[in-house]
Design a protein around this motif. Sequence first.
Motif, PDB file in Angstrom:
ATOM      1  N   GLN A  59       0.708  -1.315  -0.149  1.00 20.83           N
ATOM      2  CA  GLN A  59      -0.147  -0.035  -0.080  1.00 20.83           C
ATOM      3  C   GLN A  59       0.906   1.277   0.078  1.00 20.83           C
ATOM      4  N   VAL A  60       0.409   2.161  -0.967  1.00 24.01           N
ATOM      5  CA  VAL A  60       1.181   3.438  -0.842  1.00 24.01           C
ATOM      6  C   VAL A  60       0.126   4.486  -0.699  1.00 24.01           C
ATOM      7  N   ASP A  61      -0.022   5.566   0.342  1.00 24.32           N
ATOM      8  CA  ASP A  61      -0.845   6.457   0.307  1.00 24.32           C
ATOM      9  C   ASP A  61      -0.270   7.873   0.304  1.00 24.32           C
ATOM     10  N   LEU A  62      -0.624   8.384  -0.827  1.00 26.51           N
ATOM     11  CA  LEU A  62      -0.005   9.879  -1.036  1.00 26.51           C
ATOM     12  C   LEU A  62      -1.067  10.840  -1.063  1.00 26.51           C
ATOM     13  N   LYS A  63      -2.092  10.933  -0.339  1.00 20.87           N
ATOM     14  CA  LYS A  63      -3.179  11.862  -0.403  1.00 20.87           C
ATOM     15  C   LYS A  63      -2.668  13.286  -0.151  1.00 20.87           C
ATOM     16  N   ASN A  64      -3.121  14.418  -0.915  1.00 22.93           N
ATOM     17  CA  ASN A  64      -2.792  15.622  -0.730  1.00 22.93           C
ATOM     18  C   ASN A  64      -1.363  15.749  -0.477  1.00 22.93           C
ATOM     19  N   ASN A  65      -0.790  15.657  -1.600  1.00 23.09           N
ATOM     20  CA  ASN A  65       0.733  16.111  -1.736  1.00 23.09           C
ATOM     21  C   ASN A  65       1.178  16.947  -2.682  1.00 23.09           C
ATOM     22  N   ARG A  66       0.187  17.519  -3.374  1.00 27.91           N
ATOM     23  CA  ARG A  66       0.556  18.701  -4.169  1.00 27.91           C
ATOM     24  C   ARG A  66       1.134  17.832  -5.793  1.00 27.91           C
ATOM     25  N   ILE A  67       0.583  16.786  -5.821  1.00 29.75           N
ATOM     26  CA  ILE A  67       1.077  16.125  -7.072  1.00 29.75           C
ATOM     27  C   ILE A  67       0.262  16.683  -8.354  1.00 29.75           C
ATOM     28  N   ASP A  68       0.948  16.988  -9.503  1.00 31.65           N
ATOM     29  CA  ASP A  68       0.242  17.474 -10.572  1.00 31.65           C
ATOM     30  C   ASP A  68       0.649  16.458 -11.771  1.00 31.65           C
ATOM     31  N   HIS A  69      -0.110  16.856 -12.973  1.00 34.55           N
ATOM     32  CA  HIS A  69       0.254  15.894 -14.091  1.00 34.55           C
ATOM     33  C   HIS A  69       2.002  16.018 -14.473  1.00 34.55           C
ATOM     34  N   SER A  81       4.589  -0.305 -14.321  1.00 35.63           N
ATOM     35  CA  SER A  81       5.419  -1.339 -13.795  1.00 35.63           C
ATOM     36  C   SER A  81       4.943  -2.578 -13.273  1.00 35.63           C
ATOM     37  N   ASN A  82       3.591  -2.545 -12.970  1.00 34.81           N
ATOM     38  CA  ASN A  82       2.769  -3.670 -12.550  1.00 34.81           C
ATOM     39  C   ASN A  82       3.335  -4.781 -11.658  1.00 34.81           C
ATOM     40  N   PHE A  83       4.000  -3.910 -10.549  1.00 37.65           N
ATOM     41  CA  PHE A  83       4.453  -4.589  -9.484  1.00 37.65           C
ATOM     42  C   PHE A  83       3.427  -5.654  -8.723  1.00 37.65           C
ATOM     43  N   SER A  84       3.646  -6.854  -8.758  1.00 40.15           N
ATOM     44  CA  SER A  84       2.510  -7.976  -8.171  1.00 40.15           C
ATOM     45  C   SER A  84       2.424  -7.615  -6.731  1.00 40.15           C
ATOM     46  N   TRP A  85       3.468  -7.186  -5.977  1.00 36.35           N
ATOM     47  CA  TRP A  85       3.080  -6.861  -4.598  1.00 36.35           C
ATOM     48  C   TRP A  85       2.225  -5.662  -4.243  1.00 36.35           C
ATOM     49  N   LEU A  86       2.259  -4.608  -5.126  1.00 33.48           N
ATOM     50  CA  LEU A  86       1.291  -3.393  -4.730  1.00 33.48           C
ATOM     51  C   LEU A  86       0.086  -3.571  -5.082  1.00 33.48           C
ATOM     52  N   LYS A  87      -0.878  -3.341  -4.202  1.00 30.84           N
ATOM     53  CA  LYS A  87      -2.345  -3.564  -4.321  1.00 30.84           C
ATOM     54  C   LYS A  87      -3.136  -2.382  -4.197  1.00 30.84           C
ATOM     55  N   VAL A  88      -2.705  -1.455  -3.519  1.00 29.81           N
ATOM     56  CA  VAL A  88      -3.243  -0.318  -3.055  1.00 29.81           C
ATOM     57  C   VAL A  88      -2.610   1.137  -3.308  1.00 29.81           C
ATOM     58  N   LEU A  89      -3.179   1.898  -4.138  1.00 30.76           N
ATOM     59  CA  LEU A  89      -2.462   3.246  -4.310  1.00 30.76           C
ATOM     60  C   LEU A  89      -3.478   4.181  -4.175  1.00 30.76           C
ATOM     61  N   ASP A  90      -3.270   5.323  -3.231  1.00 31.28           N
ATOM     62  CA  ASP A  90      -4.186   6.212  -3.111  1.00 31.28           C
ATOM     63  C   ASP A  90      -3.711   7.697  -3.089  1.00 31.28           C
ATOM     64  N   LEU A  91      -4.504   8.359  -4.505  1.00 32.16           N
ATOM     65  CA  LEU A  91      -3.771   9.636  -4.851  1.00 32.16           C
ATOM     66  C   LEU A  91      -4.885  10.754  -4.569  1.00 32.16           C
ATOM     67  N   ARG A  92      -5.840  10.533  -3.780  1.00 29.30           N
ATOM     68  CA  ARG A  92      -7.042  11.525  -3.552  1.00 29.30           C
ATOM     69  C   ARG A  92      -6.139  12.893  -3.123  1.00 29.30           C
ATOM     70  N   TRP A  93      -7.283  14.017  -3.416  1.00 25.85           N
ATOM     71  CA  TRP A  93      -6.819  15.302  -3.112  1.00 25.85           C
ATOM     72  C   TRP A  93      -5.308  15.777  -3.620  1.00 25.85           C
ATOM     73  N   ASN A  94      -5.105  15.448  -4.767  1.00 25.81           N
ATOM     74  CA  ASN A  94      -3.957  15.722  -5.343  1.00 25.81           C
ATOM     75  C   ASN A  94      -4.447  16.883  -6.588  1.00 25.81           C
ATOM     76  N   GLU A  95      -3.490  17.110  -7.503  1.00 26.97           N
ATOM     77  CA  GLU A  95      -3.928  18.211  -8.456  1.00 26.97           C
ATOM     78  C   GLU A  95      -3.586  17.484  -9.804  1.00 26.97           C
ATOM     79  N   LEU A  96      -3.914  16.604  -9.958  1.00 28.45           N
ATOM     80  CA  LEU A  96      -3.694  15.579 -11.356  1.00 28.45           C
ATOM     81  C   LEU A  96      -4.058  16.335 -12.684  1.00 28.45           C
TER      82      LEU A  96
END
Length: 199
Positions: A59-69, A81-96
């Motif tokens: 799991q990687v949680d990057l909510k609200n980190n000013r990430i834009d395109h 990269s389709n890493f078999s071990w990474l199941k959860v990615l949270d990018l909410r409240w960024n600026e994509l």
Amino acid sequence: MTRRGNNISPYGFELICNALVECQGIKTILAEWNTVGLNTAIGLQALLKLVRNTPTVEQVDLKNNRIDHRTAEPILELIRSNFSWLKVLDLRWNELGEIGGRAVLTALQSNTHLRVLEVSNNRIGDTTMLAIEEYLALGARRVGPEGALLARQQVMQQTIPFPISQNDFPDMATQSRVAEIRMKIESEQREAAAYREKM
């Protein structure tokens, strides 16, 4: 690793990720409410290296980190990269924005292992958001409703302590979000029960 709400800059995040590359057994990277995507991708590049070299990160949680395109390329590569071990990615409240949303959708075409990808509150258009959700739903069907439900419950339990009531939070926005999470989980529980009955 938990580094919530510390105003960590991209350069600070780079130092932290580089220091953790040799560590073993890291399962979660919770770095929400910082500024790791502000103006430069250097911190996110270090994160990509860390996840690539740590096959226990689920799991990687990057909510609200000013990430834009403009700074999201390492995140897109993380998805591609389709890493078999990474199941959860949270990018909410960024600026994509819409550009970043479409890039995420394209990157998803190369991913078969991600079970939960949160991108709401990024100013992504409804059509692109729906396409992302539909693609993830296809992935959920590949592992069955129970697999998708388990992944979502795991991330919710790690980021919001259960049992919990929306009345535990004073602000209406958080109360609404907790209610929304509960409704999603209850819906997926019903879907999983229906799936079991068909087996």
